[in-house]
Design an enzyme around this catalytic site. Structure first.
Site, PDB file in Angstrom:
ATOM      1  N   LYS A  57       7.907   4.623  12.542  1.00  0.00           N
ATOM      2  CA  LYS A  57       7.621   3.911  11.295  1.00  0.00           C
ATOM      3  C   LYS A  57       6.485   4.542  10.494  1.00  0.00           C
ATOM      4  CE  LYS A  57      10.092  -0.229  11.317  1.00  0.00           C
ATOM      5  NZ  LYS A  57      10.430  -0.398  12.718  1.00  0.00           N
ATOM      6  N   SER A  82       7.389  -7.281  11.812  1.00  0.00           N
ATOM      7  CA  SER A  82       7.281  -7.828  13.167  1.00  0.00           C
ATOM      8  C   SER A  82       6.421  -6.931  14.037  1.00  0.00           C
ATOM      9  CB  SER A  82       8.669  -7.978  13.776  1.00  0.00           C
ATOM     10  OG  SER A  82       9.284  -6.723  13.871  1.00  0.00           O
ATOM     11  N   GLU A 208      22.433  -1.769  17.985  1.00  0.00           N
ATOM     12  CA  GLU A 208      21.590  -2.938  17.762  1.00  0.00           C
ATOM     13  C   GLU A 208      21.742  -3.916  18.928  1.00  0.00           C
ATOM     14  OE1 GLU A 208      22.804  -4.837  14.119  1.00  0.00           O
ATOM     15  OE2 GLU A 208      24.873  -4.997  14.778  1.00  0.00           O
ATOM     16  N   GLY A 212      22.028  -9.863  18.161  1.00  0.00           N
ATOM     17  CA  GLY A 212      21.826  -9.809  16.711  1.00  0.00           C
ATOM     18  C   GLY A 212      22.662  -8.708  16.105  1.00  0.00           C
ATOM     19  N   ASP A 214      24.355  -8.321  13.418  1.00  0.00           N
ATOM     20  CA  ASP A 214      24.673  -8.445  11.988  1.00  0.00           C
ATOM     21  C   ASP A 214      25.094  -7.101  11.398  1.00  0.00           C
ATOM     22  OD1 ASP A 214      21.706  -7.984  12.447  1.00  0.00           O
ATOM     23  OD2 ASP A 214      21.909  -7.401  10.346  1.00  0.00           O
ATOM     24  N   SER A 308      12.829   5.309  19.572  1.00  0.00           N
ATOM     25  CA  SER A 308      12.151   4.972  18.316  1.00  0.00           C
ATOM     26  C   SER A 308      10.689   4.585  18.460  1.00  0.00           C
ATOM     27  CB  SER A 308      12.917   3.854  17.608  1.00  0.00           C
ATOM     28  OG  SER A 308      13.071   2.747  18.476  1.00  0.00           O
TER      29      SER A 308
END
Ligand code: PLP
Length: 323
Positions: A57, A82, A208, A212, A214, A308
């Site tokens: 990130k 988060s 994922e 979750g 989605d 990650s």
């Protein structure tokens, strides 16, 4: 029909790589004979757990803040996250000498709250099961004149995230498959931009948490699907929906979206610790868990896996591995 969104391209990833040069670590690509034997493939692990502040990130945050005007630098940056995006913004703001305020969930891992404060940012907490962080973030940004930088749905953020995959391809050449952790899709969409330019035949998968999925639902239906905050140990991928930018790129450039269970993440976490002597956070295990359990035939293939991040409380780590 042309898209109403101006989507970033590989040129933006390459420009981000130039801005990050000298600021981000060029993280190692590690191999493991045991992993190769388990999957019958040649695995190349891009280890963003060794990135500054412990996750990829930093790349997107630093790239986005580098693009601020002098006026924006003066009032500074606001972010909601988060965890890892918060630390990434806080550290980037400190390096670029601008104020930062971070909106974080009350129940964010203690190490992430402390690290964000440690980088000198002001931390504001909220209840992520009861309050809408987007609305709070926008109100605060308006009140303080700060620029809101979202964790994934922003052209400069996703272009920055794509530099990790760019480095991977620059280091090891073309790959047959690339497995990428998926939350809101910044890392996956940026990786896809890099892959389509540098390794056009490479198949790209987002992975994922099963609780979750989605992203998988969105990918299959062609529309962004919203879900409730999923309960999973992968706290960096508890996103409720993909972004406009990230979804448009994922739909166009990604081959499939896979899922991994929490148990599979724990198996991967233990593997990294025991076999590769690495601390990887649960979310960071999604790519490897996906490669291992997804059923995609990988025999003899050259397979990239992006690890990650590595930010996990020691107590939490011990608890997960003890279970
Ligand atoms: C944010 C994050 C992800 C998910 O990235 P997106 O860009 O939101 O898809 C995965 N792993 C870690 C460690 C993260 O911090």
């Amino acid at each position: 029909m042309s898209s109403p969104l101006q989507l970033p391209t590989y040129d933006d990833v390459a420009a981000a790589a130039r801005r990050l040069s000298g600021h981000a670590h060029r993280t190692p690509v590690l191999r493991s004979r045991t992993a190769d034997a388990l999957l019958g493939a040649q695995l190349y692990f891009k280890c963003e757990n060794f990135q500054r502040m412990g996750a990829f990130k930093f790349r997107g945050a630093f790239n986005a803040l580098s693009e601020f005007t002098p006026a924006q630098r003066k009032t500074g940056v606001l972010a909601f996250s988060s965890g890892n995006h918060a630390q990434a913004i806080a550290l980037s703001a400190r390096i670029l000498d601008m104020p930062a305020a971070i909106l974080m969930p009350l129940d964010a891992p203690a190490a992430k709250l402390a690290a964000t404060r440690g980088y000198g940012a002001q931390v504001i907490t909220y209840d992520r099961f009861a309050e809408d962080r987007q609305a709070i973030g926008e109100r605060l940004a308006a009140e303080r004149g700060m620029t809101l930088i979202p964790p994934y749905d922003h052209p400069d953020v996703l272009a920055g995230q794509g530099t990790a995959a760019k480095e991977l391809f620059d280091d090891v050449g073309e790959l047959d498959h690339l497995f990428v952790c998926l939350g809101g899709g910044g890392l996956l969409s940026g990786s896809a931009l890099a892959a389509r330019a540098l390794a056009p035949r490479c198949k790209i998968y987002g992975v994922e948490p099963e609780a979750g999925n989605d992203g998988q639902q969105s990918f299959r239906s062609g529309e962004i699907v919203h879900i409730d905050t999923p309960k999973t140990i992968a706290d960096g991928a508890q996103t409720q929906f993909l972004g406009q930018y990230t979804f448009a790129i994922i739909r166009r450039d990604v081959d499939d979206i896979l899922t991994a269970t929490d148990d599979q993440l724990i198996v991967a976490m233990r593997f990294f610790a025991e076999r590769m002597k690495m601390l990887v956070e649960p979310t960071g295990c999604l790519g490897f868990a996906g490669a291992r359990h997804c059923g995609v035939p990988l025999q003899g293939a050259r397979v990239g896996v992006i690890i990650s991040g590595g930010n996990v409380d020691m107590a939490r780590f011990a608890q997960l591995l003890g279970s």
